[in-house]
Design an enzyme around this catalytic site. Structure first.
Site, PDB file in Angstrom:
ATOM      1  N   PRO A   9    -107.318  -9.264 -19.669  1.00  0.00           N
ATOM      2  CA  PRO A   9    -106.725 -10.344 -18.898  1.00  0.00           C
ATOM      3  C   PRO A   9    -105.519 -11.005 -19.561  1.00  0.00           C
ATOM      4  O   PRO A   9    -105.487 -11.197 -20.774  1.00  0.00           O
ATOM      5  CB  PRO A   9    -107.868 -11.351 -18.746  1.00  0.00           C
ATOM      6  CG  PRO A   9    -108.894 -10.959 -19.736  1.00  0.00           C
ATOM      7  CD  PRO A   9    -108.733  -9.487 -19.963  1.00  0.00           C
ATOM      8  N   ASN A  10    -104.569 -11.324 -18.712  1.00  0.00           N
ATOM      9  CA  ASN A  10    -103.348 -12.070 -19.048  1.00  0.00           C
ATOM     10  C   ASN A  10    -102.307 -11.260 -19.806  1.00  0.00           C
ATOM     11  O   ASN A  10    -101.192 -11.734 -20.005  1.00  0.00           O
ATOM     12  CB  ASN A  10    -103.670 -13.369 -19.808  1.00  0.00           C
ATOM     13  CG  ASN A  10    -104.522 -14.296 -18.983  1.00  0.00           C
ATOM     14  OD1 ASN A  10    -104.164 -14.608 -17.843  1.00  0.00           O
ATOM     15  ND2 ASN A  10    -105.671 -14.697 -19.493  1.00  0.00           N
ATOM     16  N   ARG A  17     -94.243 -15.813 -21.954  1.00  0.00           N
ATOM     17  CA  ARG A  17     -94.503 -17.121 -22.595  1.00  0.00           C
ATOM     18  C   ARG A  17     -95.077 -16.878 -23.986  1.00  0.00           C
ATOM     19  O   ARG A  17     -95.527 -15.780 -24.307  1.00  0.00           O
ATOM     20  CB  ARG A  17     -95.509 -17.937 -21.754  1.00  0.00           C
ATOM     21  CG  ARG A  17     -94.905 -18.450 -20.456  1.00  0.00           C
ATOM     22  CD  ARG A  17     -95.697 -19.625 -19.897  1.00  0.00           C
ATOM     23  NE  ARG A  17     -95.890 -20.675 -20.886  1.00  0.00           N
ATOM     24  CZ  ARG A  17     -96.931 -21.512 -20.898  1.00  0.00           C
ATOM     25  NH1 ARG A  17     -97.862 -21.433 -19.981  1.00  0.00           N
ATOM     26  NH2 ARG A  17     -97.030 -22.444 -21.823  1.00  0.00           N
ATOM     27  N   TYR A  22     -97.064 -13.969 -29.470  1.00  0.00           N
ATOM     28  CA  TYR A  22     -97.221 -12.587 -28.994  1.00  0.00           C
ATOM     29  C   TYR A  22     -95.940 -11.762 -29.037  1.00  0.00           C
ATOM     30  O   TYR A  22     -95.954 -10.585 -28.680  1.00  0.00           O
ATOM     31  CB  TYR A  22     -97.772 -12.598 -27.564  1.00  0.00           C
ATOM     32  CG  TYR A  22     -99.138 -13.252 -27.453  1.00  0.00           C
ATOM     33  CD1 TYR A  22    -100.240 -12.685 -28.088  1.00  0.00           C
ATOM     34  CD2 TYR A  22     -99.320 -14.428 -26.740  1.00  0.00           C
ATOM     35  CE1 TYR A  22    -101.492 -13.288 -28.007  1.00  0.00           C
ATOM     36  CE2 TYR A  22    -100.564 -15.038 -26.642  1.00  0.00           C
ATOM     37  CZ  TYR A  22    -101.636 -14.461 -27.282  1.00  0.00           C
ATOM     38  OH  TYR A  22    -102.872 -15.048 -27.202  1.00  0.00           O
ATOM     39  N   ASN A  74    -106.916  -3.427 -25.951  1.00  0.00           N
ATOM     40  CA  ASN A  74    -106.710  -4.852 -26.240  1.00  0.00           C
ATOM     41  C   ASN A  74    -107.463  -5.588 -25.137  1.00  0.00           C
ATOM     42  O   ASN A  74    -106.956  -5.723 -24.020  1.00  0.00           O
ATOM     43  CB  ASN A  74    -105.235  -5.231 -26.233  1.00  0.00           C
ATOM     44  CG  ASN A  74    -105.052  -6.705 -26.600  1.00  0.00           C
ATOM     45  OD1 ASN A  74    -106.010  -7.474 -26.584  1.00  0.00           O
ATOM     46  ND2 ASN A  74    -103.831  -7.083 -26.924  1.00  0.00           N
ATOM     47  N   ALA A  77    -109.020 -11.967 -23.958  1.00  0.00           N
ATOM     48  CA  ALA A  77    -110.064 -12.957 -24.255  1.00  0.00           C
ATOM     49  C   ALA A  77    -111.483 -12.405 -24.080  1.00  0.00           C
ATOM     50  O   ALA A  77    -112.438 -12.973 -24.626  1.00  0.00           O
ATOM     51  CB  ALA A  77    -109.857 -14.188 -23.380  1.00  0.00           C
ATOM     52  N   GLU A  98    -109.998  -1.243 -31.342  1.00  0.00           N
ATOM     53  CA  GLU A  98    -109.652  -2.559 -30.786  1.00  0.00           C
ATOM     54  C   GLU A  98    -108.338  -3.039 -31.401  1.00  0.00           C
ATOM     55  O   GLU A  98    -108.170  -2.982 -32.621  1.00  0.00           O
ATOM     56  CB  GLU A  98    -110.789  -3.532 -31.131  1.00  0.00           C
ATOM     57  CG  GLU A  98    -110.596  -4.934 -30.611  1.00  0.00           C
ATOM     58  CD  GLU A  98    -111.752  -5.856 -31.039  1.00  0.00           C
ATOM     59  OE1 GLU A  98    -112.934  -5.460 -30.957  1.00  0.00           O
ATOM     60  OE2 GLU A  98    -111.451  -6.978 -31.481  1.00  0.00           O
ATOM     61  N   HIS A 100    -105.333  -6.194 -31.396  1.00  0.00           N
ATOM     62  CA  HIS A 100    -104.830  -7.515 -31.007  1.00  0.00           C
ATOM     63  C   HIS A 100    -103.427  -7.696 -31.545  1.00  0.00           C
ATOM     64  O   HIS A 100    -103.162  -7.359 -32.711  1.00  0.00           O
ATOM     65  CB  HIS A 100    -105.732  -8.632 -31.542  1.00  0.00           C
ATOM     66  CG  HIS A 100    -107.118  -8.510 -31.026  1.00  0.00           C
ATOM     67  ND1 HIS A 100    -107.447  -8.841 -29.747  1.00  0.00           N
ATOM     68  CD2 HIS A 100    -108.230  -8.008 -31.600  1.00  0.00           C
ATOM     69  CE1 HIS A 100    -108.728  -8.575 -29.551  1.00  0.00           C
ATOM     70  NE2 HIS A 100    -109.228  -8.066 -30.650  1.00  0.00           N
ATOM     71  N   ARG A 107    -106.327 -17.890 -36.065  1.00  0.00           N
ATOM     72  CA  ARG A 107    -106.145 -18.757 -34.896  1.00  0.00           C
ATOM     73  C   ARG A 107    -107.395 -19.638 -34.692  1.00  0.00           C
ATOM     74  O   ARG A 107    -108.134 -19.886 -35.620  1.00  0.00           O
ATOM     75  CB  ARG A 107    -105.825 -17.888 -33.675  1.00  0.00           C
ATOM     76  CG  ARG A 107    -104.515 -17.099 -33.873  1.00  0.00           C
ATOM     77  CD  ARG A 107    -104.128 -16.308 -32.644  1.00  0.00           C
ATOM     78  NE  ARG A 107    -103.847 -17.208 -31.518  1.00  0.00           N
ATOM     79  CZ  ARG A 107    -103.738 -16.795 -30.249  1.00  0.00           C
ATOM     80  NH1 ARG A 107    -103.874 -15.500 -29.955  1.00  0.00           N
ATOM     81  NH2 ARG A 107    -103.487 -17.651 -29.289  1.00  0.00           N
TER      82      ARG A 107
HETATM   83  O1  CA2 Z   1    -103.723 -11.169 -29.841  1.00  0.00           O
HETATM   84  C1  CA2 Z   1    -104.126 -10.545 -28.850  1.00  0.00           C
HETATM   85  O2  CA2 Z   1    -103.682  -9.435 -28.527  1.00  0.00           O
HETATM   86  C2  CA2 Z   1    -105.188 -11.162 -27.929  1.00  0.00           C
HETATM   87  O3  CA2 Z   1    -106.071 -10.122 -27.524  1.00  0.00           O
HETATM   88  C3  CA2 Z   1    -104.437 -11.741 -26.753  1.00  0.00           C
HETATM   89  C4  CA2 Z   1    -105.309 -12.528 -25.778  1.00  0.00           C
HETATM   90  C5  CA2 Z   1    -106.165 -13.542 -26.530  1.00  0.00           C
HETATM   91  O4  CA2 Z   1    -107.068 -14.160 -25.621  1.00  0.00           O
HETATM   92  C6  CA2 Z   1    -106.948 -12.920 -27.675  1.00  0.00           C
HETATM   93  O5  CA2 Z   1    -107.675 -13.930 -28.361  1.00  0.00           O
HETATM   94  C7  CA2 Z   1    -106.016 -12.221 -28.648  1.00  0.00           C
HETATM   95  C8  CA2 Z   1    -104.421 -13.242 -24.757  1.00  0.00           C
HETATM   96  C9  CA2 Z   1    -103.723 -12.289 -23.813  1.00  0.00           C
HETATM   97  C10 CA2 Z   1    -102.309 -12.661 -23.488  1.00  0.00           C
HETATM   98  O6  CA2 Z   1    -102.155 -14.027 -23.162  1.00  0.00           O
HETATM   99  C11 CA2 Z   1    -100.876 -14.500 -22.944  1.00  0.00           C
HETATM  100  C12 CA2 Z   1    -100.710 -15.861 -22.988  1.00  0.00           C
HETATM  101  C13 CA2 Z   1     -99.452 -16.395 -22.805  1.00  0.00           C
HETATM  102  C14 CA2 Z   1     -98.362 -15.564 -22.578  1.00  0.00           C
HETATM  103  C15 CA2 Z   1     -98.550 -14.201 -22.527  1.00  0.00           C
HETATM  104  C16 CA2 Z   1     -99.809 -13.668 -22.710  1.00  0.00           C
END
Ligand code: CA2
Length: 143
Positions: A9-10, A17, A22, A74, A77, A98, A100, A107
């Site tokens: 997700p996301n 952003r 990231y 990846n 969350a 896995e 990230h 974090r």
């Molecule tokens: O660091 C990573 O790759 C994560 O898997 C990214 C996830 C986060 O929930 C994990 O803890 C670590 C978040 C996905 C992307 O979220 C975004 C937020 C804002 C802008 C773009 C992507």
């Protein structure tokens, strides 16, 4: 050799952003990098993203049923919450790495635990989107 590269997700928002966490690459950029690397090795990738937990469970099963050689995931969350994805990984013979983008251990406390890592070959984190290519190389060097 054929690899699945699965994104949770996301991650479709990547590059739009929070570049300080990231980076500035979009998920399409990551896919292009992974495709170029696969081509160098004569391998094929299937690069997917979903915001839905069940899709990821189904794709892990699909990997096993279609003789995929490895999964780079990846899980976003869901890393920190999903027993369903953990059980899916445990239910298949396909090796899973896995990845990230950020260093989840540096974090918030809720990101420190992965429910999945113990069922994976290993975990790469904190190396930016390069982590996807490193995970791929682990699989690609084996054949
Ligand atoms: O660091 C990573 O790759 C994560 O898997 C990214 C996830 C986060 O929930 C994990 O803890 C670590 C978040 C996905 C992307 O979220 C975004 C937020 C804002 C802008 C773009 C992507």
């Amino acid at each position: 050799m054929k690899l699945f590269i699965l994104n949770g997700p996301n991650l479709n928002r990547l590059g739009k952003r929070e570049p300080e966490i990231y980076g500035s690459q979009t998920l399409a950029d990551v896919e292009a990098n992974c495709s170029a690397l696969a081509e160098q090795f004569g391998a094929a990738i299937d690069f997917r993203q979903s915001n839905h937990e069940g899709d990821i469970v189904d794709w892990i099963h699909e990997a096993a049923d279609s003789n995929i050689d490895g999964i780079v995931i990846n899980p976003g969350a869901y890393t920190h919450t999903s027993i369903a994805i953990r059980d899916a990984i445990a239910s298949v013979d396909v090796p899973v790495i896995e990845v990230h983008i950020s260093n989840i251990h540096a974090r918030e406390a809720f990101r420190h635990e992965s429910k999945l890592a113990a069922e994976c070959v290993g975990q790469i984190c904190g190396l930016g989107t390069f982590g996807y290519e490193l995970a791929m190389r682990k699989f690609l060097q084996q054949k």
